[in-house]
Design a protein around this motif. Structure first.
Motif, PDB file in Angstrom:
ATOM      1  N   GLN A   1       1.625   0.962 -10.451  1.00 44.63           N
ATOM      2  CA  GLN A   1       0.185   1.169 -10.505  1.00 44.63           C
ATOM      3  C   GLN A   1      -0.321   1.434  -9.096  1.00 44.63           C
ATOM      4  OE1 GLN A   1      -0.406  -2.614 -12.886  1.00 44.63           O
ATOM      5  NE2 GLN A   1      -1.938  -1.286 -13.861  1.00 44.63           N
ATOM      6  N   LEU A   2      -0.892   2.618  -8.901  1.00 47.71           N
ATOM      7  CA  LEU A   2      -1.430   3.027  -7.609  1.00 47.71           C
ATOM      8  C   LEU A   2      -2.953   2.934  -7.626  1.00 47.71           C
ATOM      9  CD1 LEU A   2       0.739   6.231  -7.026  1.00 47.71           C
ATOM     10  CD2 LEU A   2       1.134   3.940  -6.095  1.00 47.71           C
ATOM     11  N   SER A   3      -3.527   2.388  -6.563  1.00 47.18           N
ATOM     12  CA  SER A   3      -4.982   2.273  -6.469  1.00 47.18           C
ATOM     13  C   SER A   3      -5.641   3.648  -6.462  1.00 47.18           C
ATOM     14  CB  SER A   3      -5.374   1.486  -5.220  1.00 47.18           C
ATOM     15  OG  SER A   3      -4.838   2.116  -4.068  1.00 47.18           O
TER      16      SER A   3
ATOM     17  N   ASP B   1       0.386   4.208  -1.403  1.00 46.41           N
ATOM     18  CA  ASP B   1      -0.292   5.503  -1.298  1.00 46.41           C
ATOM     19  C   ASP B   1      -1.142   5.674  -0.041  1.00 46.41           C
ATOM     20  OD1 ASP B   1      -2.379   3.817  -1.990  1.00 46.41           O
ATOM     21  OD2 ASP B   1      -2.598   4.646  -4.018  1.00 46.41           O
TER      22      ASP B   1
ATOM     23  N   PHE C   1      -5.213   2.550 -10.765  1.00 42.27           N
ATOM     24  CA  PHE C   1      -4.260   1.586 -11.319  1.00 42.27           C
ATOM     25  C   PHE C   1      -3.750   1.965 -12.710  1.00 42.27           C
ATOM     26  CE2 PHE C   1      -6.677  -0.794  -8.134  1.00 42.27           C
ATOM     27  CZ  PHE C   1      -5.633  -1.223  -7.326  1.00 42.27           C
TER      28      PHE C   1
ATOM     29  N   ASP D   1      -1.079  -1.630  -3.957  1.00 44.37           N
ATOM     30  CA  ASP D   1      -0.564  -1.069  -5.200  1.00 44.37           C
ATOM     31  C   ASP D   1       0.524  -2.025  -5.671  1.00 44.37           C
ATOM     32  OD1 ASP D   1      -2.008   1.467  -4.773  1.00 44.37           O
ATOM     33  OD2 ASP D   1      -0.610   1.704  -3.112  1.00 44.37           O
TER      34      ASP D   1
ATOM     35  N   ASP E   1       0.863  -1.192   0.000  1.00 44.06           N
ATOM     36  CA  ASP E   1       0.000   0.000   0.000  1.00 44.06           C
ATOM     37  C   ASP E   1       0.893   1.234   0.000  1.00 44.06           C
ATOM     38  OD1 ASP E   1      -1.959   1.907   0.264  1.00 44.06           O
ATOM     39  OD2 ASP E   1      -2.379   1.446   2.363  1.00 44.06           O
TER      40      ASP E   1
END
Length: 189
Positions: free
Chosen positions: A47-49, A27, A53, A33, A25
């Motif tokens: 890729q960040l939630s 972020d 993504f 992520d 996680d």
């Protein structure tokens, strides 16, 4: 040491990272992520939630080396190992920009057979503190000499995962200048 600049490129071609995926996680939204190496594009992708993504890519890799990805306390690290050198880049999430920010770099060199120019250095991009621990080969004494730790400021603007550009070359160039100046100051031949 200046000739060593030609042996390191910002991101070498990957030999063993094809299946590496780091999930965490990054972020802070309690959703996993991920960061991984995409062998088709030759890029590391994050890729960040919190950004749905969306695939955010680095520059492509273009030289020999072994890449590894790792989780750090607050983010992730991309490390590249070569036969006689290595480097790494540390990233963590920055809430204001909603991006992964480069917060530190490290590099090492073994130098040629006599280990001239061997050592390592790092720069913390949050504090602008640089530390270099380098050696040089004294031809007259036929021995490797450790230069006392070099501690200086090294300032860069904010740099993000998707726009690394030539930051590593700038770091390496300044690193070599610090090394050469200290060597000349202490051990003028």
């Amino acid at each position: 040491m200046k000739s060593l600049q030609f042996f390191l490129l910002i991101f070498p071609t990957i030999l063993f990272a094809q299946n590496q995926i780091v999930k965490s996680d990054f972020d802070g939204d309690k959703i996993m992520d991920k960061v991984y190496f995409d062998s088709e594009s030759g890029m590391v992708i994050c890729q960040l939630s919190s950004e749905k993504f969306k695939k955010v890519k680095t520059n492509s890799y273009n030289d020999d080396g072994t890449l590894s990805l790792g989780k750090t306390k607050n983010g992730f690290e991309i490390s590249v190992s070569q036969m006689r050198a290595g480097n790494s880049f540390q990233f963590r999430y920055e809430k204001e920009s909603k991006k992964m920010r480069l917060i530190g770099m490290w590099r090492s060199e073994f130098g040629p057979a006599n280990n001239d120019g061997s050592g390592e250095s790092s720069v913390n991009l949050l504090t602008n503190n640089y530390i270099g621990d380098w050696n040089y080969y004294d031809v007259k004494k036929s021995k490797l000499v450790k230069i006392p730790s070099i501690k200086k400021k090294m300032i860069f603007p904010k740099i993000y995962f998707d726009d690394l550009g030539d930051v590593f070359y700038k770091y390496m160039d300044q690193d070599v200048k610090y090394y050469e100046a200290e060597k000349k100051r202490l051990y003028h031949d």
